[in-house]
Each structure stands twice: as C-alpha cells, then as structure tokens.
Motif scaffolding. Sequence first.
Motif, PDB file in Angstrom:
ATOM      1  N   PRO A 259       0.817  -1.219   0.000  1.00 51.42           N
ATOM      2  CA  PRO A 259       0.000   0.000   0.000  1.00 51.42           C
ATOM      3  C   PRO A 259       0.848   1.266   0.000  1.00 51.42           C
ATOM      4  O   PRO A 259       1.889   1.336   0.668  1.00 51.42           O
ATOM      5  CB  PRO A 259      -0.813  -0.083   1.294  1.00 51.42           C
ATOM      6  N   LEU A 260       0.355   2.246  -0.736  1.00 49.64           N
ATOM      7  CA  LEU A 260       1.067   3.526  -0.792  1.00 49.64           C
ATOM      8  C   LEU A 260       0.097   4.655  -1.138  1.00 49.64           C
ATOM      9  O   LEU A 260      -0.973   4.420  -1.715  1.00 49.64           O
ATOM     10  CB  LEU A 260       2.199   3.468  -1.818  1.00 49.64           C
ATOM     11  N   ALA A 261       0.486   5.866  -0.749  1.00 50.16           N
ATOM     12  CA  ALA A 261      -0.241   7.081  -1.143  1.00 50.16           C
ATOM     13  C   ALA A 261       0.601   7.772  -2.208  1.00 50.16           C
ATOM     14  O   ALA A 261       1.810   7.960  -2.027  1.00 50.16           O
ATOM     15  CB  ALA A 261      -0.431   7.989   0.066  1.00 50.16           C
ATOM     16  N   MET A 262      -0.012   8.119  -3.330  1.00 50.18           N
ATOM     17  CA  MET A 262       0.726   8.724  -4.436  1.00 50.18           C
ATOM     18  C   MET A 262       0.905  10.221  -4.210  1.00 50.18           C
ATOM     19  O   MET A 262       0.020  10.902  -3.708  1.00 50.18           O
ATOM     20  CB  MET A 262      -0.014   8.488  -5.762  1.00 50.18           C
ATOM     21  N   ALA A 263       2.081  10.714  -4.620  1.00 44.20           N
ATOM     22  CA  ALA A 263       2.355  12.151  -4.540  1.00 44.20           C
ATOM     23  C   ALA A 263       1.878  12.825  -5.824  1.00 44.20           C
ATOM     24  O   ALA A 263       2.030  12.262  -6.908  1.00 44.20           O
ATOM     25  CB  ALA A 263       3.853  12.386  -4.373  1.00 44.20           C
ATOM     26  N   TYR A 264       1.272  13.981  -5.712  1.00 42.22           N
ATOM     27  CA  TYR A 264       0.974  14.787  -6.890  1.00 42.22           C
ATOM     28  C   TYR A 264       0.792  16.231  -6.480  1.00 42.22           C
ATOM     29  O   TYR A 264       0.790  16.561  -5.291  1.00 42.22           O
ATOM     30  CB  TYR A 264      -0.230  14.267  -7.684  1.00 42.22           C
ATOM     31  N   ALA A 265       0.697  17.103  -7.488  1.00 40.09           N
ATOM     32  CA  ALA A 265       0.449  18.525  -7.267  1.00 40.09           C
ATOM     33  C   ALA A 265      -0.774  18.873  -8.114  1.00 40.09           C
ATOM     34  O   ALA A 265      -1.472  17.967  -8.566  1.00 40.09           O
ATOM     35  CB  ALA A 265       1.677  19.331  -7.702  1.00 40.09           C
ATOM     36  N   GLY A 266      -1.035  20.148  -8.324  1.00 39.62           N
ATOM     37  CA  GLY A 266      -2.139  20.448  -9.232  1.00 39.62           C
ATOM     38  C   GLY A 266      -2.586  21.894  -9.211  1.00 39.62           C
ATOM     39  O   GLY A 266      -2.268  22.644  -8.280  1.00 39.62           O
ATOM     40  N   HIS A 267      -3.298  22.243 -10.285  1.00 36.04           N
ATOM     41  CA  HIS A 267      -4.002  23.529 -10.326  1.00 36.04           C
ATOM     42  C   HIS A 267      -5.426  23.281  -9.879  1.00 36.04           C
ATOM     43  O   HIS A 267      -6.166  22.540 -10.525  1.00 36.04           O
ATOM     44  CB  HIS A 267      -4.012  24.098 -11.746  1.00 36.04           C
TER      45      HIS A 267
ATOM     46  N   ASN B 275      -9.939  20.053 -11.898  1.00 39.29           N
ATOM     47  CA  ASN B 275      -8.587  20.478 -11.551  1.00 39.29           C
ATOM     48  C   ASN B 275      -7.587  19.537 -12.212  1.00 39.29           C
ATOM     49  O   ASN B 275      -7.927  18.395 -12.538  1.00 39.29           O
ATOM     50  CB  ASN B 275      -8.426  20.449 -10.029  1.00 39.29           C
ATOM     51  N   THR B 276      -6.339  19.998 -12.374  1.00 42.69           N
ATOM     52  CA  THR B 276      -5.373  19.137 -13.078  1.00 42.69           C
ATOM     53  C   THR B 276      -5.068  17.869 -12.278  1.00 42.69           C
ATOM     54  O   THR B 276      -4.609  16.884 -12.840  1.00 42.69           O
ATOM     55  CB  THR B 276      -4.052  19.879 -13.376  1.00 42.69           C
ATOM     56  N   ASP B 277      -5.324  17.891 -10.985  1.00 38.17           N
ATOM     57  CA  ASP B 277      -5.107  16.676 -10.184  1.00 38.17           C
ATOM     58  C   ASP B 277      -6.287  15.717 -10.307  1.00 38.17           C
ATOM     59  O   ASP B 277      -6.223  14.603  -9.781  1.00 38.17           O
ATOM     60  CB  ASP B 277      -4.862  17.031  -8.709  1.00 38.17           C
ATOM     61  N   ASN B 278      -7.345  16.137 -10.984  1.00 44.77           N
ATOM     62  CA  ASN B 278      -8.490  15.256 -11.189  1.00 44.77           C
ATOM     63  C   ASN B 278      -8.628  14.860 -12.655  1.00 44.77           C
ATOM     64  O   ASN B 278      -9.710  14.498 -13.107  1.00 44.77           O
ATOM     65  CB  ASN B 278      -9.781  15.942 -10.723  1.00 44.77           C
ATOM     66  N   MET B 279      -7.548  14.942 -13.412  1.00 50.02           N
ATOM     67  CA  MET B 279      -7.590  14.554 -14.811  1.00 50.02           C
ATOM     68  C   MET B 279      -6.547  13.466 -15.048  1.00 50.02           C
ATOM     69  O   MET B 279      -5.341  13.701 -14.885  1.00 50.02           O
ATOM     70  CB  MET B 279      -7.329  15.776 -15.688  1.00 50.02           C
ATOM     71  N   LEU B 280      -7.029  12.283 -15.392  1.00 52.13           N
ATOM     72  CA  LEU B 280      -6.129  11.131 -15.520  1.00 52.13           C
ATOM     73  C   LEU B 280      -5.454  11.104 -16.887  1.00 52.13           C
ATOM     74  O   LEU B 280      -6.081  11.370 -17.910  1.00 52.13           O
ATOM     75  CB  LEU B 280      -6.898   9.823 -15.317  1.00 52.13           C
ATOM     76  N   ILE B 281      -4.186  10.714 -16.880  1.00 50.44           N
ATOM     77  CA  ILE B 281      -3.411  10.553 -18.111  1.00 50.44           C
ATOM     78  C   ILE B 281      -4.017   9.454 -18.995  1.00 50.44           C
ATOM     79  O   ILE B 281      -3.936   9.497 -20.212  1.00 50.44           O
ATOM     80  CB  ILE B 281      -1.940  10.229 -17.747  1.00 50.44           C
TER      81      ILE B 281
ATOM     82  N   THR C  50     -12.835  23.825 -22.992  1.00 48.48           N
ATOM     83  CA  THR C  50     -11.808  24.865 -22.829  1.00 48.48           C
ATOM     84  C   THR C  50     -10.909  24.555 -21.641  1.00 48.48           C
ATOM     85  O   THR C  50      -9.684  24.711 -21.698  1.00 48.48           O
ATOM     86  CB  THR C  50     -12.485  26.240 -22.595  1.00 48.48           C
ATOM     87  N   ILE C  51     -11.533  24.117 -20.549  1.00 51.16           N
ATOM     88  CA  ILE C  51     -10.754  23.791 -19.352  1.00 51.16           C
ATOM     89  C   ILE C  51      -9.866  22.578 -19.609  1.00 51.16           C
ATOM     90  O   ILE C  51      -8.700  22.546 -19.191  1.00 51.16           O
ATOM     91  CB  ILE C  51     -11.695  23.521 -18.161  1.00 51.16           C
ATOM     92  N   ALA C  52     -10.387  21.605 -20.309  1.00 48.97           N
ATOM     93  CA  ALA C  52      -9.568  20.423 -20.617  1.00 48.97           C
ATOM     94  C   ALA C  52      -8.327  20.856 -21.392  1.00 48.97           C
ATOM     95  O   ALA C  52      -7.213  20.408 -21.112  1.00 48.97           O
ATOM     96  CB  ALA C  52     -10.382  19.413 -21.421  1.00 48.97           C
ATOM     97  N   GLN C  53      -8.518  21.764 -22.339  1.00 54.14           N
ATOM     98  CA  GLN C  53      -7.365  22.208 -23.132  1.00 54.14           C
ATOM     99  C   GLN C  53      -6.371  22.981 -22.260  1.00 54.14           C
ATOM    100  O   GLN C  53      -5.163  22.835 -22.394  1.00 54.14           O
ATOM    101  CB  GLN C  53      -7.826  23.061 -24.318  1.00 54.14           C
ATOM    102  N   TRP C  54      -6.904  23.772 -21.362  1.00 55.90           N
ATOM    103  CA  TRP C  54      -6.045  24.516 -20.421  1.00 55.90           C
ATOM    104  C   TRP C  54      -5.212  23.526 -19.606  1.00 55.90           C
ATOM    105  O   TRP C  54      -3.998  23.667 -19.433  1.00 55.90           O
ATOM    106  CB  TRP C  54      -6.939  25.369 -19.512  1.00 55.90           C
ATOM    107  N   ASN C  55      -5.878  22.475 -19.108  1.00 58.94           N
ATOM    108  CA  ASN C  55      -5.173  21.459 -18.321  1.00 58.94           C
ATOM    109  C   ASN C  55      -4.114  20.741 -19.160  1.00 58.94           C
ATOM    110  O   ASN C  55      -3.027  20.433 -18.667  1.00 58.94           O
ATOM    111  CB  ASN C  55      -6.176  20.445 -17.762  1.00 58.94           C
TER     112      ASN C  55
END
Length: 498
Positions: free
Chosen positions: A76-84, A254-260, A298-303
């Motif tokens: 088990p682990l918690a992932m590190a991330y940042a975001g707008h 937010n960019t932290d809620n958009m999966l690659i 528009t937001i998706a493109q910004w992200n």
Amino acid sequence: MNVTTNNSAHFPFDNSYARLPERFYARLSPTPVSDPVLIKINHPLARHLGLDPDFLDSPKGAEIFSGSHVAEGSDPLAMAYAGHQFGGWVSQLGDGRAHLLGEVIDGDGMRRDIQLKGSGPTPYSRSGDGRAGIGPVLREYVVSEAMAALNIPTTRALAAVTTGEKVFRDDVVPGAVLTRVASSHIRIGTFQFFAARQDMDALKILADHVIDRHYPEAREAENPYLSLLQHVIDRQAALIAKWMAVGFIHGVMNTDNMLISGETIDYGPCAFMDSYHPDMVFSSIDHMGRYAYQNQPTIAQWNLASFASCLLGLIHGDQDSAIRAAEAAVNTFGDRFDAAWSAAFRAKIGLGEERDGDVALAQDLLGRMAENKADFTLTFRRLSGLSGQDAGADASVGALFENPASFNEWAVKWRARLALESSSDGARQSAMGAINPAYIPRNHRVEQVIMAALEGDLGPFERLLDILSAPFDEQPSNAAYQQPPRPDEIVHETFCGT
Ligand code: AMP
Ligand code: MG
C-alpha cells in the motif's frame, strides 16, 4: 482471455508503481477501522479482475476493503501529486485519504489499480481526517458505474464498506470506504509534481512508465514524448465529447483530477443535467462557474497545456523547439474535440451520413432546448422514437418544451434532412436508442439513495444501480426513473463531501 477466479483472498498483485523511486509516493498501510461491514461487492468487475467475488462478499472482504486487513502481495502507498485547483497552483497534494493497494492484470490483459478511498490519513492529508462519509461513497459508486454502462471511460467501483466509525462533516455521518479501480491513478498533477521540483529524472521515469502502461505505440514514434502528449490530448478530447453528449458536468476539473489514461475520475460535486442549459453549474464550490457544462472543453485544453509544459524538457533539448512542438499539439485539441462532438451529436439526432449543415441542425436543437428548458436526456431519447413517424407524433417531444411549437419547427427541418439518409427508419431508431440513454443517474435519485442509506435502507441504492446497469433498455417497470425531478425534488447544488 478467460480469467481463472481465485478461490481465496489471494489477489494476483503485480505492483509496478511501487517499484518506481521512493519519491513518487509514501509507503504506508491504511488505518484499520472498528467495525467493517460490506455495503456492496461488484461481482462482475471482481471476476474480470481475476478475484473471487463470493469469497470477497464476506466479513473477510469487508476487512480487506476497509483497509483493516492488508491482503498478501499488496504494497500500500499514497501517491504524490500537485495540481491547479480552480486555476490556483498547489505544489503539494497527493492521496490525502487514499491508499493504492496494488495492481492486477484484468481479463483483457490490462493492468488495473485497486485503490481504497477514505482509508485513513497519509503524509499528504494536510488538514483532512483521511476519511469519507457514506454519502459521497455511494454517490461515486452509483455515478461511476452508470458512466461505465453508458460506455464512457471511467474509474470503476469494486466495493463499498461502512467502517463502524463516525465522520464529522456538516453533520455526523457513518464513515465508509470506496474501493476504486482505474487503469492508473496517474494524473496531470503527477507530472506537475515533478516538473515543479525540476526533477527531470523523475519526469522521464514517469513518462516512460506511462508510455509502457497506457500508450506503448508512442514508443515507436519519432519523438515518443511528443507522441505521448498527442495521445493524451486525443483521449481527453474524446472523453469530454462523451461527457457533453450525456449532459454530464464533472464539477472539479482540476489538473489533479484529470487522468493521463483518459478515464473520468473523482465524482465529487458532479451532476447530470435535467433541463438543458449550456451555463449549468451545480458545484457549491464553483462560484465563478469555471467548470460549467460548456466550459469543459476549454478547461480540458487549459489542463492539457499544463501537461505539455511538464514534458518540454523531454520533447526537445532546445526549449524553443520544444515549445513550438508542444503548442502545435495542444492546438489540435479544438479540432479533435469538434470532430468528436459533431460525430456524437449527429448520431444523437439519427444522422448516419455526414452533410453540410448537420452540426448547425444539432446546435439549433440545443438552442431551442435551452430556451425552453427541455430535459436533455428525455429530448434525445424520445427523438429516437420519432424517427419514421409523421409530425402527429411530435407532441411526445414537444411536451418537454415550454413552447412546443419551437420543437415542431425544428422537427420540420429535421425530417427534411432525414429524408436524405439511406438507412431505414427501423435501423435509425435502434441506432439512436443505443446511444441516447433512457436512464441516467439523475441528481434527485442519487440524493434519495443517500437519504435512505443514512436511515439504514440500502434498497434504493441496489435498485438504482440495477436500473443504471442497462441505461439503453426501456425497462417499463422502472419508467418513473426516466422522469426529471418534480419541482420540490430538484437538486440545485452538489457538494464535494470531503
Ligand atoms: P479532491 O477534491 O477530492 O480531489 O481532493 C483534493 C485533495 O484533498 C487531495 O489531495 C485529497 O487527497 C485531499 N483530501 C480530500 N478530502 C480529504 C480528507 N477527508 N482527508 C484528507 N485529505 C483529503
Ligand atoms: Mg481528487
């Protein structure tokens, strides 16, 4: 490929993320809970993951899916991330109440994360308690499974349990844990975390991991990292068009809620529109309407521009060249999205062939729907039934419009256009019925499920899940669930629930 089901609590874990460098995550176990009780196990999904649903549908399963028992092979682990978040930069986020248990290979040979959400604090929790209430857990369960049944890429719900503990929000509510499954939990914010720290080694390791895992074809390209960017852009353009086509508003893009991977994630203050309006916002925290329905592309493109900026150093050694290439890629988003949107809405109004004026015809209908507060889902669903009928039948759709004549006018143009199609009325009706759902997780129904669960009744949750598993079927005995809310049932605002 057939998956042989394990007759035990054995999870065939193979944890590739846990093998990445230590600075990608914090390794720690979930916090055990006092009295874990199962709400639900998703049997078909469990089987697809190679797990034994009957074994998991037991007190042992409740222990595993509450985080009280860590299954063998889990790391088990918690992932590190940042975001707008709402456009503002936050350099340190990370799973503040989630634990990645590990990864398994599913029946399609796809690697899938199994993650607990609401499983206790982590070093990334900041001020939160690391927990979740039963309301948001059931909400995510219902909406994510509904999205999957609507053929929209999404994280899935594998299990929900109550913890026997209370969480303190506006009210005191029962604590719960959701088990979420995703192709991966790597976000735009994961890349931002390392870009902000100018950790080029980590960025390359992460990008290579993502290419191997999600976009192996990018490896063959002349510039694999530019190709990765283009693939992610294409997936997001396709995803957002699918959201638009069912009237879905994510609410926290937010960019932290958009999966690659291009799956929808984080069902917080999301909502499906009842009556259509392009400016619709439900989230209680979205004061500016940043994430309104029609702003989503528009937001998706910004992200995606934020994502592109993380990759510059990998795309080209020369920064100007890198910027030019990345900008050109990000600028393709508009065309990709428009193409996907047009295809989706042409199909929604039954046009199998492509002709000039089709997009204008779809937009004309949407304009009239907005003016007349027509129900988004029912308008398209009933339109499916109109194909092949004469104008005498138009009242079934017209009744959804404040001024039915506005729809009738449009229907004249629509029939003229349908006359140019070569397909039969019957074929068109079934094609439209297979993409215009009868059942969506209407906000008032989700609310009713949560209210009943707070009273200890999970019947409405089970029933709604069952109905939403076949959104394109008529289901005569459940017809009431097709209906929009009565005025006193309308949900005007949705909440994060964290
Ligand atoms: P979200 O708005 O759910 O995408 O969460 C944004 C950030 O806040 C993430 O880093 C979460 O892990 C964290 N977070 C949200 N709720 C809680 C909570 N109850 N306890 C700790 N961290 C939380
Ligand atoms: Mg989030």
